[in-house]
Each structure stands twice: as C-alpha cells, then as structure tokens.
Motif scaffolding. Structure first.
Motif, PDB file in Angstrom:
ATOM      1  N   VAL A 197       0.843  -1.197   0.000  1.00  0.00           N
ATOM      2  CA  VAL A 197       0.000   0.000   0.000  1.00  0.00           C
ATOM      3  C   VAL A 197       0.879   1.248   0.000  1.00  0.00           C
ATOM      4  N   LEU A 198       1.923   1.228   0.843  1.00  0.00           N
ATOM      5  CA  LEU A 198       2.800   2.401   0.932  1.00  0.00           C
ATOM      6  C   LEU A 198       3.542   2.654  -0.376  1.00  0.00           C
ATOM      7  N   SER A 199       3.941   1.574  -1.073  1.00  0.00           N
ATOM      8  CA  SER A 199       4.699   1.807  -2.302  1.00  0.00           C
ATOM      9  C   SER A 199       3.781   2.257  -3.433  1.00  0.00           C
ATOM     10  N   ARG A 200       2.515   1.796  -3.403  1.00  0.00           N
ATOM     11  CA  ARG A 200       1.597   2.183  -4.469  1.00  0.00           C
ATOM     12  C   ARG A 200       0.985   3.570  -4.234  1.00  0.00           C
ATOM     13  N   VAL A 201       0.750   3.877  -2.958  1.00  0.00           N
ATOM     14  CA  VAL A 201       0.158   5.170  -2.620  1.00  0.00           C
ATOM     15  C   VAL A 201       1.082   5.867  -1.630  1.00  0.00           C
ATOM     16  N   PRO A 202       2.173   6.448  -2.125  1.00  0.00           N
ATOM     17  CA  PRO A 202       3.182   7.001  -1.211  1.00  0.00           C
ATOM     18  C   PRO A 202       2.646   8.149  -0.349  1.00  0.00           C
ATOM     19  N   GLU A 203       1.541   8.774  -0.801  1.00  0.00           N
ATOM     20  CA  GLU A 203       1.033   9.931  -0.038  1.00  0.00           C
ATOM     21  C   GLU A 203       0.395   9.513   1.285  1.00  0.00           C
ATOM     22  N   VAL A 204       0.059   8.245   1.436  1.00  0.00           N
ATOM     23  CA  VAL A 204      -0.669   7.840   2.628  1.00  0.00           C
ATOM     24  C   VAL A 204       0.308   7.720   3.810  1.00  0.00           C
ATOM     25  N   PRO A 205      -0.051   8.289   4.978  1.00  0.00           N
ATOM     26  CA  PRO A 205       0.830   8.195   6.148  1.00  0.00           C
ATOM     27  C   PRO A 205       0.951   6.749   6.626  1.00  0.00           C
ATOM     28  N   ALA A 206       2.136   6.378   7.146  1.00  0.00           N
ATOM     29  CA  ALA A 206       2.392   4.993   7.543  1.00  0.00           C
ATOM     30  C   ALA A 206       1.382   4.496   8.578  1.00  0.00           C
ATOM     31  N   ALA A 207       1.037   5.344   9.531  1.00  0.00           N
ATOM     32  CA  ALA A 207       0.118   4.920  10.587  1.00  0.00           C
ATOM     33  C   ALA A 207      -1.246   4.580  10.012  1.00  0.00           C
ATOM     34  N   LEU A 208      -1.695   5.402   9.054  1.00  0.00           N
ATOM     35  CA  LEU A 208      -2.999   5.159   8.430  1.00  0.00           C
ATOM     36  C   LEU A 208      -2.956   3.861   7.624  1.00  0.00           C
ATOM     37  N   ALA A 209      -1.843   3.638   6.930  1.00  0.00           N
ATOM     38  CA  ALA A 209      -1.710   2.413   6.138  1.00  0.00           C
ATOM     39  C   ALA A 209      -1.820   1.198   7.042  1.00  0.00           C
ATOM     40  N   GLU A 210      -1.186   1.265   8.189  1.00  0.00           N
ATOM     41  CA  GLU A 210      -1.229   0.148   9.123  1.00  0.00           C
ATOM     42  C   GLU A 210      -2.664  -0.116   9.576  1.00  0.00           C
ATOM     43  N   GLN A 211      -3.355   0.975   9.954  1.00  0.00           N
ATOM     44  CA  GLN A 211      -4.750   0.886  10.396  1.00  0.00           C
ATOM     45  C   GLN A 211      -5.609   0.265   9.297  1.00  0.00           C
ATOM     46  N   LEU A 212      -5.382   0.750   8.084  1.00  0.00           N
ATOM     47  CA  LEU A 212      -6.171   0.309   6.945  1.00  0.00           C
ATOM     48  C   LEU A 212      -5.974  -1.183   6.690  1.00  0.00           C
ATOM     49  N   VAL A 213      -4.704  -1.613   6.713  1.00  0.00           N
ATOM     50  CA  VAL A 213      -4.425  -3.019   6.441  1.00  0.00           C
ATOM     51  C   VAL A 213      -5.067  -3.899   7.498  1.00  0.00           C
ATOM     52  N   ARG A 214      -4.993  -3.486   8.745  1.00  0.00           N
ATOM     53  CA  ARG A 214      -5.604  -4.299   9.808  1.00  0.00           C
ATOM     54  C   ARG A 214      -7.114  -4.364   9.638  1.00  0.00           C
ATOM     55  N   THR A 215      -7.718  -3.244   9.254  1.00  0.00           N
ATOM     56  CA  THR A 215      -9.166  -3.245   9.063  1.00  0.00           C
ATOM     57  C   THR A 215      -9.546  -4.173   7.915  1.00  0.00           C
ATOM     58  N   VAL A 216      -8.781  -4.112   6.830  1.00  0.00           N
ATOM     59  CA  VAL A 216      -9.071  -4.993   5.695  1.00  0.00           C
ATOM     60  C   VAL A 216      -8.954  -6.453   6.116  1.00  0.00           C
TER      61      VAL A 216
END
Lengths: 474, 286
Positions: B206-225
């Motif tokens: 997710v971070l490499s495809r959408v670099p604008e997303v903050p790391a903390a949000l990416a983590e939250q998002l992945v866990r929710t998914v």
C-alpha cells in the motif's frame, strides 16, 4: 544432509521418501513432477529452508487445496531444527541459552518466563520469534515421560500451561493504548491478536509433530498429521470452523459448477443454422460461406424443489446444500425450499434476495414453522403436511431433492405420502449424509424411503459436487 | 540465457519496478526462468497475478506479449491466421499472366500470415514475457493448443513448416480457478498460488503504491481490511481494494480510519450490498 536422528540416507533418498509421503496423503505427484522438483532443488540455495519449500511447492503442488497438507508434511520431512536446538546458522542466540539456565524442575518459573515472552511476541507480531518461542515452549512444557526411556509430547500441555487466550485482556489494553473500548479499533485489534494466537497454536502443534517424528519416525507421524481436505470433511462430523469454511466455499463451488455446465452445453449438439449471421459473415470472404454459424441450443431449465431436514444432527448438511442450490439458482427456472423437523414450512423467502447467508440461516431456524410436537425429526408427519399444503409445488417440470438422514425416531413413516409427492416430479433424489452401511439400522427409515426415491450417499462436499454435476440440466 | 541470477536478484529487481515479492514468489519466478518452464499463477481476483507478469517484463527489460483468454477463443485468435482478404486481392490482382503454382506459393508466404500472440512471442529474438491471462476462461481445446507451444516452444503452420522459438519466452499463465485446468497443462508448468499477503507485506505494498498515505494510516487500513477478510463475505477485499481504499482516503484528505470514515467509504472495498450490511453489523458501524 546427514542426520542420524532422522533416519539418515542421502538427499535423493529423502526426496523419494518425501514424495512417497505426499502421494500417500493424496497429492497426485507424477514422475515428471518429482524430477522437476529435483531440478528445482539443484537451482535454489539449499541453506534457505523457505527457498526449498517454495521450490518443492512450485514443482509438486498443483492445486491450492493441497497446500496445507504439503506444508505439514514439508515441516516433518525437512524440519527447521533438531531436538531442542536452534537452527545451525543461529547458533548461540541468547534466547536458547536462557532456557538452559532454569532448573527443569522449576516448571512454574519456565511457565512464567514463557508467558511473558509470549505476550511480547504477540504484541510485536514477529514471525521468527513466535516460532522460536513455540519451540522453547514445547521443549520446556510439552514433554511427558510416561514410560521409562520413552517420551511423549503434547500440544494441550503447552497450551494449557500458557493459555494464550487469557493474555487477551492485557494485550488489548496495550494495543489500544487508552483508546476507547468497544468500537471499531477494538474489533480490529482483537482480530489481529486472535490471528497471532492462532499462529502460535499452529506453531506449537507443528513443533509437537516434529518432536514426535524424531522419536517415532517420520513415516508414522506423516500418516496422522494430515487433515482431510475440506471437500472430504464429513458433514455429520464437521467442526464449527470447518462448517464456516464450507460456507465460504459455496460461491466458488457454484461458480465452478456453472462454468463447467456452460462448457458442457456448448459441447453438446448445436442448434439450427443461423442464416442471417452466416450470410453476413460470408461477405468478408467474397460471398463464400467459409464458416457456418448456428443458433445456440436453448437449455432446458427445470424447477428445483428442495425438502430438507433442519434438525440439529443434519442441519450443517442441509444448510450447505440449500446455499449451494441458491448459488446455482440461475441454472434453474425456479428454486423453492421447504424445511422440516417434525412439520414442514416453506423457507424460500429467507434466501431469495441474495441476503447474507448467516442471517438467512439464523432467521430460518428462528422464524420458520418447522416444529410441531417435540422438535425431534418426524419424516412421516412432515411429508403428510407437505402433501396437504404444497402438493402443487411438485409438477412434471420439477426436480425434487430431499435432504436428510431418514432417522425417524421410530415414528410412522408415511411412505404413501412420500410416494404421492415423488410421483408428480420429473426427477426425485434423496441425499443422505450418513454412510451407506448405517442405512436402515436402528431408527433409520432409509430402506423404506429408498424404495420410493433413489437414495444417494452424500457425506462431504466432494460427493455433493459430483452429484450436482451429474443431475444439472444440460 | 536466464533473466535472473538468484531469488534475491528477482526480489530486488521486482522491487525496483514497484512489485514487492515474498519468498515464495521470488523463488518460483527464479525457478521458472532457470528451468525454462511456464509459470502458472493461481489465486483470488485482485492479488496481483497479472501485475507479476508485467513486473517481470519490466524488471528483465523484456517485451510483454499478452494473450487475453475468453470463452470462444480459438486458434485464429491465439496462434496465427491467414489473411483471407489480402489473399483474395492477390489472386484477383494477378490477372491471367501468372501461373497458379506461382500464385499458390505466393499467397501462403510470410506476407499473408497474421501472427497472433503465441506465434509473436515465439518469433521474438529479444527477451520476451508471454502472458496468457485468465486461462480458466478459455475453452478446454485452447489448453490443447497451449500444450505444444508451452512444452516445445514451437508452432506448426502446415504451409510454412514448424517454427521453433529463437529464444524461449518467459511464460506466465494466470487463472482464477473458476475451473480446474487439465492435468497435462499443470504438469508442464510450475505452480504458484498467490494469496492475500501477510500484514507486513500488504502495508509495504500500500505504501509503495500510494506514497502519499501516512504509515500509521496504512497500518490501520491493512488491519481493518484483514478484519473484513475474516468475516463471512461473498467477496473478500483483495490487495487491489486495499490500494483503492488508500487512494480514496488520500483524495478525501482523511488521516484516520474511524467508524464514520469506514461507514462512508466501505463501498470502495466491498462490492456486494449484503456484504456491506454484514460488515456494518459486525464492526458496529452505523
């Protein structure tokens, strides 16, 4: 590999024995694939276990469903460690030393230390550390010297001593770090932790299998280590998890069946010549009709009526089959479902609108009027009620499917009622989830009903799939 | 000549193109290349099967030839076809002066051959990646067609003779497993099952495809998914959906994922109305 503890032999012998074990577990590994595996082995770095695993998997596992079996056997035949030890290249890691310092008699101290370590590992989610901890936990807590000179290893000893579930409350607190409880954040955190705990439990099980294999030989353990494929799981003995997994498989299964059906239809004789399209196509080759185009054959679509026993013992089977019928409903002109325990009611509406399956099943058992007297299966009365109220549901266009184990609790069988239901149907089949040799024993009315309607043994999803494929309309 | 030198080489070079491979993927790609065998990639929709072929092509600096399979795909679309119209024109234009033998030899020559993806891939002299996409959608007869191409890397055109590959292409077949491919085809391939990645890798993707997303949000998002995947859904969200979700959140300028945000944007990850209701209920949204 020269490991006297594991029976010795060269790499080739080990490979051959491993392939034999895979075949024994039901993986169809051909000679060519076995050769591919050896070639792959030569190409990868044998010091990396994961590379070896991937090489083997690529060459011999050709169906995703076989992967779990493969992984279990791979862990047994190519173990990550010998005895209590750490992997050779990790020699002298501090964790391995720390266990040695504790007196073996001091179980409580070990337990406490491991529990603390487990809590840390579950929080960080480090896979490598988790597996190392599982290894330590099994060597520290899982051993039982039940006979002199012979050891045994137990998963439940380890899991009971550590009881990872009881760590949940404090783990949740640490993850949420003061956020409010009960909301989305807690659910997400809980899911993550449950997953890690399950990973730990699996690691412990794998570790116990490895230790057992060292004591008793890999071949002996290989036979018992393999779980049946989900398609082979007996409906009557499936656990809750297995039933949930089966339900998840309904849609892929239906899609597969539908694809195969379309293919079968296309292979069947094609319809009449489509003059208009043939002439149109011939224009591009100067008016010469190089290819003729035919109208597709119109498929015959029967109506499906399912009559299913939803009493406790066979409910899992009935639910799965009904879901499958609904997932396949495009193949039928109409699907109607009737449920019964000791009386009968129509439940089609609960499944009709692509509703959530779990809800539909829950509502069906809550709202449908299927219990009349005492809530024990009564096939005779149910057939009579069906015959009185819905006899018009079964017409010459109908395929009738009855699902149940025909265990009638010694009540009246009402064979004439069943005969009159089945008489009008185009086809009628009875699917029985019990093994064939029990039919007619005890309170089973299978023999009596089997005389009226062809009865088919359907113990697992695999058999059900075969049956559906055979009867689906072409 | 192999395209890659080791599994680690595969991993680094794929990573450079933006495809994050795990151990299994890197090793299997390396083996397919080293042993010269086709690679059959199977897995749920949206887990990056097609993307893998594209990434391999970019990483190895090879051309990509793609054969998209569908119901009714035939030899003429997959292998080669004679250009009837041009042949007819040639015959008509020849007039009376020319002998039939000459015309005959002429109209069955290279000039009138329309190469389709399989033939194109085989005749390439530069490194080539041949992607046979959604193999399970094609009819069973197409698999028979693929067998000759994939095992011997040659194509027989009756009028021209057998065309043997100048250079073996790197072949990737993808499948969603809507039907079981034939044993004969599977036996000739190396098999790779691509599943949903573990949390760590999915976050990195997710971070490499959408670099604008903050790391903390990416983590939250992945866990929710991952929580959503654990529910009984008709279609579990895949990596493609995680990435879409991250893009949506970035576009909306949101930097945290709470109940309201999830309820508003759930449509990005779940594509069935009933899945929607189920997730809302289980996660306590509304």
């Amino acid at each position: 590999m020269t490991e006297p503890a594991l029976g010795g032999g060269g790499l080739v012998d080990r490979h051959v024995a491993f392939v034999a074990a895979l075949r024994g577990a039901g993986l169809p590994v051909s000679m060519a694939e076995s050769l591919d595996a050896t070639q792959a082995m030569a190409a990868v770095d044998l010091r990396s276990r994961e590379q070896l695993r991937a090489a083997y998997a690529a060459a011999v596992v050709k169906r995703a469903a076989h992967r779990a079996t493969f992984d279990r056997l791979f862990d047994l035949w190519w173990p990550p460690a010998i005895g209590d030890g750490e992997p050779i290249h990790d020699e002298g890691s501090p964790d391995a030393e720390s266990l040695e310092e504790v007196e073996p008699a001091d179980l409580d101290a070990i337990r406490k230390m491991l529990r603390d370590a487990l809590r840390d590992v579950l929080l960080t989610g480090d896979d490598e550390a988790l597996r190392r901890l599982a290894r330590q936990a099994v060597s520290g807590l899982g051993r039982a010297d039940n006979q002199p000179g012979r050891q045994s290893w137990f998963t439940y000893r380890v899991l009971r001593a550590l009881s990872p579930e009881t760590l949940m409350a404090s783990l949740l607190e640490a993850v949420l770090a003061g956020e409010e409880r009960g909301g989305l954040a807690e659910k997400v955190a809980r899911q993550m932790l449950t997953e890690r705990i399950r990973q730990f439990e699996e690691a412990v099980e794998a570790e116990v299998r490895r230790r057992l294999a060292e004591d008793r030989g890999v071949e002996a353990i290989s036979k018992t280590a393999v779980k049946p494929l989900i398609e082979q799981v007996d409906f009557l003995r499936a656990s809750r998890d297995e039933i949930a997994e089966l339900r998840r498989k309904v849609y892929p299964l239906a899609r597969r069946l539908a694809t195969r059906l379309t293919a079968k239809r296309r292979l069947g004789r094609s319809g009449r010549l489509d003059v208009r399209r043939t002439v149109r196509a011939s224009l591009s080759s100067g008016g010469v009709p190089l290819t003729t185009i035919h109208k597709p054959h119109k498929p015959h679509k029967p109506e499906l009526v399912v009559l299913c026993d939803v009493s406790g013992s066979v409910a899992a089977f009935a639910h799965f089959t009904v879901l499958l019928a609904f997932a396949l409903r495009e193949q039928f002109a109409k699907v109607r479902v009737f449920a019964f325990v000791d009386t009968c009611d129509e439940v089609t509406s609960f499944f009709d609108h692509g509703d959530d399956v779990v809800d539909a099943l829950a509502r069906m058992s809550r709202e449908a009027d299927v219990v009349w007297f005492d809530g024990h299966s009564d096939y005779g009365h149910s057939f009579e009620v069906f015959n009185q109220k819905w006899s018009d549901a079964v017409t010459p266009k109908t395929s009738l499917l009855i699902l149940g184990d025909a265990r009638n609790n010694y009540r009246a069988q009402s064979v004439p009622a069943l005969r009159s239901i089945a008489r009008h149907a185009r086809h009628a089949f009875w699917l029985n989830p019990e093994p064939k040799q029990y039919w007619g024993s005890g309170d089973s009315a299978a023999t009596a009903y089997g005389d009226v309607i062809p009865m088919i043994e359907c113990r697992n999803a695999g058999q059900l799939q075969e049956f559906v494929e055979a009867i689906l309309p072409i | 000549m192999p395209l890659f030198t080791s599994p680690d080489d595969v991993r680094t070079r794929l990573a450079a193109t933006g495809y994050l491979a795990d151990d299994a993927i890197a090793t299997t790609v390396f083996l397919a290349d080293a042993l010269g065998k086709p690679l059959l990639v199977e897995g749920p929709a949206g887990t990056g099967k097609t993307e893998l072929a594209k990434a391999v092509a970019t990483a190895a600096d090879a051309g990509l030839v793609r054969l998209q399979c569908y119901e009714g795909l035939d030899e003429a679309r997959a292998l080669y076809e004679w250009n009837y119209r041009k042949q007819l024109l040639r015959i008509q234009a020849a007039g009376d002066g020319q002998k039939w033998e000459e015309t005959h030899d002429d109209i069955f020559s290279e000039e009138f051959l329309l190469p389709r993806p399989l033939l194109t891939a085989i005749r390439q002299s530069e490194p080539t990646v041949l992607l046979v996409d959604e193999t399970d959608k094609a009819d069973v007869e197409v698999e028979g067609l693929l067998l000759e191409v994939l095992s011997d890397f040659q194509v027989t055109v009756p009028e021209l003779g057998t065309i043997v590959a100048i250079r073996k292409p790197f072949v990737v077949l993808t499948s969603n497993a809507t039907r079981e491919l034939s044993e004969a085809l599977k036996r000739r391939c190396l098999f790779l099952h691509v599943d949903y990645p573990d949390a760590e890798r999915e976050k990195a993707i997710v971070l490499s495809r959408v670099p604008e997303v903050p790391a903390a949000l990416a983590e939250q998002l992945v866990r929710t998914v991952r929580t959503l995947r654990a529910l009984e859904l008709k279609k579990a969200p895949s990596i493609a959906e995680s990435i879409d979700w991250a893009r949506t959140l970035v576009a909306l300028g949101l930097d945290t994922l709470d109940e309201t945000v999830v309820a508003q944007t759930l449509g990005v990850v779940l594509k069935h109305a009933s899945d929607h209701t189920r997730a809302a209920k289980e996660l306590g949204l509304n």
